[in-house]
Design a protein around this motif. Sequence first.
Motif, PDB file in Angstrom:
ATOM      1  N   TYR A 152      34.100  42.711  45.749  1.00  0.00           N
ATOM      2  CA  TYR A 152      34.978  41.210  45.285  1.00  0.00           C
ATOM      3  C   TYR A 152      36.085  41.939  44.707  1.00  0.00           C
ATOM      4  O   TYR A 152      37.336  41.555  44.803  1.00  0.00           O
ATOM      5  CB  TYR A 152      33.987  40.397  44.472  1.00  0.00           C
ATOM      6  CG  TYR A 152      34.938  39.584  43.584  1.00  0.00           C
ATOM      7  CD1 TYR A 152      35.574  38.546  44.152  1.00  0.00           C
ATOM      8  CD2 TYR A 152      35.143  39.592  42.234  1.00  0.00           C
ATOM      9  CE1 TYR A 152      36.197  37.762  43.727  1.00  0.00           C
ATOM     10  CE2 TYR A 152      35.899  38.703  41.488  1.00  0.00           C
ATOM     11  CZ  TYR A 152      36.602  37.574  42.194  1.00  0.00           C
ATOM     12  OH  TYR A 152      37.263  36.798  41.422  1.00  0.00           O
ATOM     13  N   HIS A 155      38.531  43.543  47.068  1.00  0.00           N
ATOM     14  CA  HIS A 155      39.283  42.448  47.854  1.00  0.00           C
ATOM     15  C   HIS A 155      40.147  41.981  47.185  1.00  0.00           C
ATOM     16  O   HIS A 155      41.460  41.724  47.623  1.00  0.00           O
ATOM     17  CB  HIS A 155      38.302  41.440  48.408  1.00  0.00           C
ATOM     18  CG  HIS A 155      38.781  40.363  49.110  1.00  0.00           C
ATOM     19  ND1 HIS A 155      39.239  40.096  50.279  1.00  0.00           N
ATOM     20  CD2 HIS A 155      38.916  39.016  48.374  1.00  0.00           C
ATOM     21  CE1 HIS A 155      39.527  38.986  50.394  1.00  0.00           C
ATOM     22  NE2 HIS A 155      39.385  38.418  49.480  1.00  0.00           N
ATOM     23  N   VAL A 156      40.200  41.515  45.888  1.00  0.00           N
ATOM     24  CA  VAL A 156      41.091  40.790  45.199  1.00  0.00           C
ATOM     25  C   VAL A 156      42.485  41.780  44.908  1.00  0.00           C
ATOM     26  O   VAL A 156      43.484  41.476  45.051  1.00  0.00           O
ATOM     27  CB  VAL A 156      40.465  40.091  43.814  1.00  0.00           C
ATOM     28  CG1 VAL A 156      41.571  39.675  42.891  1.00  0.00           C
ATOM     29  CG2 VAL A 156      39.363  39.118  43.993  1.00  0.00           C
ATOM     30  N   VAL A 281      41.780  38.577  36.098  1.00  0.00           N
ATOM     31  CA  VAL A 281      41.196  37.843  37.328  1.00  0.00           C
ATOM     32  C   VAL A 281      39.731  37.774  36.783  1.00  0.00           C
ATOM     33  O   VAL A 281      39.059  38.489  36.594  1.00  0.00           O
ATOM     34  CB  VAL A 281      41.086  38.890  38.512  1.00  0.00           C
ATOM     35  CG1 VAL A 281      40.568  38.194  39.666  1.00  0.00           C
ATOM     36  CG2 VAL A 281      42.769  39.029  38.927  1.00  0.00           C
ATOM     37  N   PRO A 282      39.435  36.307  36.937  1.00  0.00           N
ATOM     38  CA  PRO A 282      37.967  36.008  36.669  1.00  0.00           C
ATOM     39  C   PRO A 282      37.072  36.140  37.765  1.00  0.00           C
ATOM     40  O   PRO A 282      37.639  36.694  38.739  1.00  0.00           O
ATOM     41  CB  PRO A 282      37.934  34.471  36.539  1.00  0.00           C
ATOM     42  CG  PRO A 282      39.389  34.026  37.320  1.00  0.00           C
ATOM     43  CD  PRO A 282      39.928  35.013  37.462  1.00  0.00           C
ATOM     44  N   GLY A 283      35.684  36.354  37.574  1.00  0.00           N
ATOM     45  CA  GLY A 283      34.816  36.724  38.513  1.00  0.00           C
ATOM     46  C   GLY A 283      33.553  36.200  38.092  1.00  0.00           C
ATOM     47  O   GLY A 283      33.609  35.387  37.100  1.00  0.00           O
ATOM     48  N   PRO A 284      32.509  36.315  38.735  1.00  0.00           N
ATOM     49  CA  PRO A 284      31.185  35.701  38.447  1.00  0.00           C
ATOM     50  C   PRO A 284      30.885  36.096  37.050  1.00  0.00           C
ATOM     51  O   PRO A 284      30.999  37.322  36.650  1.00  0.00           O
ATOM     52  CB  PRO A 284      30.213  36.178  39.528  1.00  0.00           C
ATOM     53  CG  PRO A 284      31.205  36.804  40.746  1.00  0.00           C
ATOM     54  CD  PRO A 284      32.548  37.132  40.263  1.00  0.00           C
ATOM     55  N   VAL A 285      30.147  35.070  36.166  1.00  0.00           N
ATOM     56  CA  VAL A 285      29.865  35.563  35.031  1.00  0.00           C
ATOM     57  C   VAL A 285      28.359  36.494  35.036  1.00  0.00           C
ATOM     58  O   VAL A 285      28.050  37.348  34.138  1.00  0.00           O
ATOM     59  CB  VAL A 285      29.656  34.519  34.284  1.00  0.00           C
ATOM     60  CG1 VAL A 285      30.774  33.804  33.951  1.00  0.00           C
ATOM     61  CG2 VAL A 285      28.392  33.383  34.926  1.00  0.00           C
ATOM     62  N   THR A 286      28.053  36.502  36.362  1.00  0.00           N
ATOM     63  CA  THR A 286      26.662  37.516  36.578  1.00  0.00           C
ATOM     64  C   THR A 286      27.118  38.855  36.853  1.00  0.00           C
ATOM     65  O   THR A 286      26.432  39.646  37.019  1.00  0.00           O
ATOM     66  CB  THR A 286      25.987  36.889  37.759  1.00  0.00           C
ATOM     67  OG1 THR A 286      26.909  36.623  38.774  1.00  0.00           O
ATOM     68  CG2 THR A 286      25.451  35.494  37.349  1.00  0.00           C
ATOM     69  N   HIS A 294      36.564  38.698  31.477  1.00  0.00           N
ATOM     70  CA  HIS A 294      36.429  37.644  30.732  1.00  0.00           C
ATOM     71  C   HIS A 294      36.519  37.638  29.255  1.00  0.00           C
ATOM     72  O   HIS A 294      36.786  36.814  28.587  1.00  0.00           O
ATOM     73  CB  HIS A 294      34.817  36.984  30.989  1.00  0.00           C
ATOM     74  CG  HIS A 294      34.605  36.882  32.516  1.00  0.00           C
ATOM     75  ND1 HIS A 294      33.338  36.865  33.133  1.00  0.00           N
ATOM     76  CD2 HIS A 294      35.572  36.106  33.450  1.00  0.00           C
ATOM     77  CE1 HIS A 294      33.384  36.493  34.442  1.00  0.00           C
ATOM     78  NE2 HIS A 294      35.020  36.164  34.419  1.00  0.00           N
ATOM     79  N   LEU A 297      39.945  36.903  28.567  1.00  0.00           N
ATOM     80  CA  LEU A 297      40.522  35.772  28.442  1.00  0.00           C
ATOM     81  C   LEU A 297      39.973  34.995  27.306  1.00  0.00           C
ATOM     82  O   LEU A 297      40.716  34.028  26.765  1.00  0.00           O
ATOM     83  CB  LEU A 297      39.648  34.763  29.799  1.00  0.00           C
ATOM     84  CG  LEU A 297      40.288  35.415  31.370  1.00  0.00           C
ATOM     85  CD1 LEU A 297      39.509  34.654  32.178  1.00  0.00           C
ATOM     86  CD2 LEU A 297      41.595  34.691  31.376  1.00  0.00           C
ATOM     87  N   ARG A 298      38.639  35.352  26.864  1.00  0.00           N
ATOM     88  CA  ARG A 298      38.299  34.770  25.729  1.00  0.00           C
ATOM     89  C   ARG A 298      38.791  35.103  24.376  1.00  0.00           C
ATOM     90  O   ARG A 298      39.198  34.395  23.382  1.00  0.00           O
ATOM     91  CB  ARG A 298      36.655  35.063  25.569  1.00  0.00           C
ATOM     92  CG  ARG A 298      35.912  34.153  26.562  1.00  0.00           C
ATOM     93  CD  ARG A 298      34.264  34.689  26.164  1.00  0.00           C
ATOM     94  NE  ARG A 298      34.035  34.284  25.026  1.00  0.00           N
ATOM     95  CZ  ARG A 298      33.372  33.223  24.377  1.00  0.00           C
ATOM     96  NH1 ARG A 298      33.781  32.148  25.026  1.00  0.00           N
ATOM     97  NH2 ARG A 298      33.083  33.191  23.281  1.00  0.00           N
ATOM     98  N   CYS A 304      44.556  33.559  32.885  1.00  0.00           N
ATOM     99  CA  CYS A 304      43.653  33.483  34.097  1.00  0.00           C
ATOM    100  C   CYS A 304      44.524  33.541  35.209  1.00  0.00           C
ATOM    101  O   CYS A 304      45.190  32.480  35.514  1.00  0.00           O
ATOM    102  CB  CYS A 304      42.633  32.523  33.944  1.00  0.00           C
ATOM    103  SG  CYS A 304      41.737  31.920  35.536  1.00  0.00           S
ATOM    104  N   THR A 306      44.517  34.033  39.606  1.00  0.00           N
ATOM    105  CA  THR A 306      43.624  33.704  40.599  1.00  0.00           C
ATOM    106  C   THR A 306      44.443  34.004  41.898  1.00  0.00           C
ATOM    107  O   THR A 306      43.774  33.958  43.067  1.00  0.00           O
ATOM    108  CB  THR A 306      42.980  32.398  40.860  1.00  0.00           C
ATOM    109  OG1 THR A 306      43.819  31.313  41.068  1.00  0.00           O
ATOM    110  CG2 THR A 306      42.347  31.921  39.481  1.00  0.00           C
TER     111      THR A 306
END
Lengths: 386, 386
Positions: A152, A155-156, A281-286, A294, A297-298, A304, A306
Amino acid sequence: MIALERIRERMAGLVSEGVLAEEEALRESHARAVWTCLTEPGDAVAGAAIDALGAADALDLALEGAGRQTSDERWKAGLARWMPRVSTVDDALDRARRSGSRLLTPLEEAWPVGLSDLGAHAPHAVWVRGALGATAGAPGVALVGARAATAYGEHVATELSAGLTTSGIAIVSGGAYGIDGMAHRAALAAGGTTIAVLAGGVDRLYPAGHADMLRRVAASGGAVIAEAPCGTTPTKWRFLQRNRLIAALSAATVVVEAGWRSGSLNTAGHAASLGRPLGAVPGPVTSAASAGCHRLLREYDARCVTSVDEVRELLGETAGTRLPEGTRTDHTSRLADALSTRSPRPLADVARRAGFSVDDAQTLLGFAELEGTARRTAAGWLSTGR
Amino acid sequence: MIALERIRERMAGLVSEGVLAEEEALRESHARAVWTCLTEPGDAVAGAAIDALGAADALDLALEGAGRQTSDERWKAGLARWMPRVSTVDDALDRARRSGSRLLTPLEEAWPVGLSDLGAHAPHAVWVRGALGATAGAPGVALVGARAATAYGEHVATELSAGLTTSGIAIVSGGAYGIDGMAHRAALAAGGTTIAVLAGGVDRLYPAGHADMLRRVAASGGAVIAEAPCGTTPTKWRFLQRNRLIAALSAATVVVEAGWRSGSLNTAGHAASLGRPLGAVPGPVTSAASAGCHRLLREYDARCVTSVDEVRELLGETAGTRLPEGTRTDHTSRLADALSTRSPRPLADVARRAGFSVDDAQTLLGFAELEGTARRTAAGWLSTGR
């Protein structure tokens, strides 16, 4: 002992003599080349001497004074660090010549102005392999991230790099495996300019698996640059210092994927401290590979992002909302002055002493913690003395 | 024509008569039941009359005045809306009885205080199926999101809901397919309290595929609640109005997955306007189902949340950073007053007229745009007249 006359001879072809027509400038340039060999990045004693005397006179003072007694303990400690490296200068310059590298100093027009925003922490010179002016032109965006990137993230990184390159934006990164490598490769594939900033010498293309790619970076209108002289191996400290160059060379920094304690957060910290826009860049939190993004961001007010358009928007923005304007140096010094290595101080106390709002102090301390210069204890904040 | 005496008879068992021991309170409660049948949520004319006269006297005035001439055009238009629905009251109350629903009004202790923060936009009463006090107790968190959720979104909704439930936090959602349903189900599975807020009547468990789940919500110490009377079908307007109840019932709202124009953004807008903390779960930038969450992070100052702990932290936080304190009503009215349906006004002009900072005005206009009450044009902002 090295005489500058001998250095001049060895430096022939390594500096842009057309630009450095004046004798004094040439002498200064040659001295800076030597200083890159004698010091680690961020050597504050050498920095102060060069700022005060000029690189050439500071070098003369160091070389002449090496045999004499001095009561200045910091200078004495400096000499003890630098003198053992005098013997490495010849080799470094030979390696520079063999690898087709050249010296670039603030005396030259091709010097990237962004580096000067580092103030007292700016490098005295950089070694460049490739196009000397690659860093001087259009705005660059730093695309950085984890070596342990996921499909992922790669790719980004590829999408962003290719898209930005098409807009004439140079892609700055660290040449590492993972996100960095994908950012460079996509820029190359799109025919764009990309700049790799290395922690070691530009003659040792590191990591070895990226040597071919880095050669292509240098051969395609871009550049491989480093503060350390040729022959230098990368160390943890040099990686951290290298990150400040990536941030300073770029109009904005975007972290594509980063673990909770990724080195990319260090680059992000430098960008924010410089008042440069910072994106994540955000992604899955998993995904552990997005945890650092993240966190930015926090906790660090990163924007953020995308898409390519959103990175472009970032370029139009000024400093992050929470960090005061100004250079990294100012903030860093004020923060360092407000901390003690012995007595932990509560946040509000640090803020008051440094003259920052509590919010700003918290953000700056957060970055200092990431960089290892400050430490959080139950009783308050401590300087680590670094 | 309906006489309140007859309503009293039909309302037996539908209100908590122990609490409403006083004659006047009982009369007021019965009148509110009727008003829920006559009006759409957010009927400003009915709201003003109830605020001014009390629900019972306002109802008397409406029923008595229905045959008479009036020069008040808004009241006349109100009567024209309400009177055709008088005939539906009997059926609505019968359905309430048959489905085991009860009326809850602000006169009772079990009334969720959060709803009162809606000010003039607060519902006059709600219909409840399940535990009347479910919404009055521990803080609730709204977990909302797209119907077209991905496996990732459903996984995160499940994790967050189960984890929060274990901390004794009630899960509030909209009962829909996708994220809402997963949030309810996980709370039920963990033995927690969950509250489903419906856009139609609580006797018509919507969507039909969730009827069993919603019955379990009501039977497990939680509640299914609605502002609309029994027998009402959900409409787009009722969904939007329902969203304000979800936000007002919850101490914080978290959007787990949402498309670019998802209805969840409307709920998020209500939460932010109420000064309640708003969280958004990031996801892959390649997933359209996370685009709305990223939009909330970028444009609406939502907090990035990635874990149960981070949602819990959100509960400890006060209002978002960019929205001024106060109720939705105040902001909405001030913003509405500052907009014209005919002359587009630039942002700075709207901000000045409404007495907001430009940043705050931009945020509020963004939400108004999401809700369809304001429209952006090249020349500035317009009211849509809604």
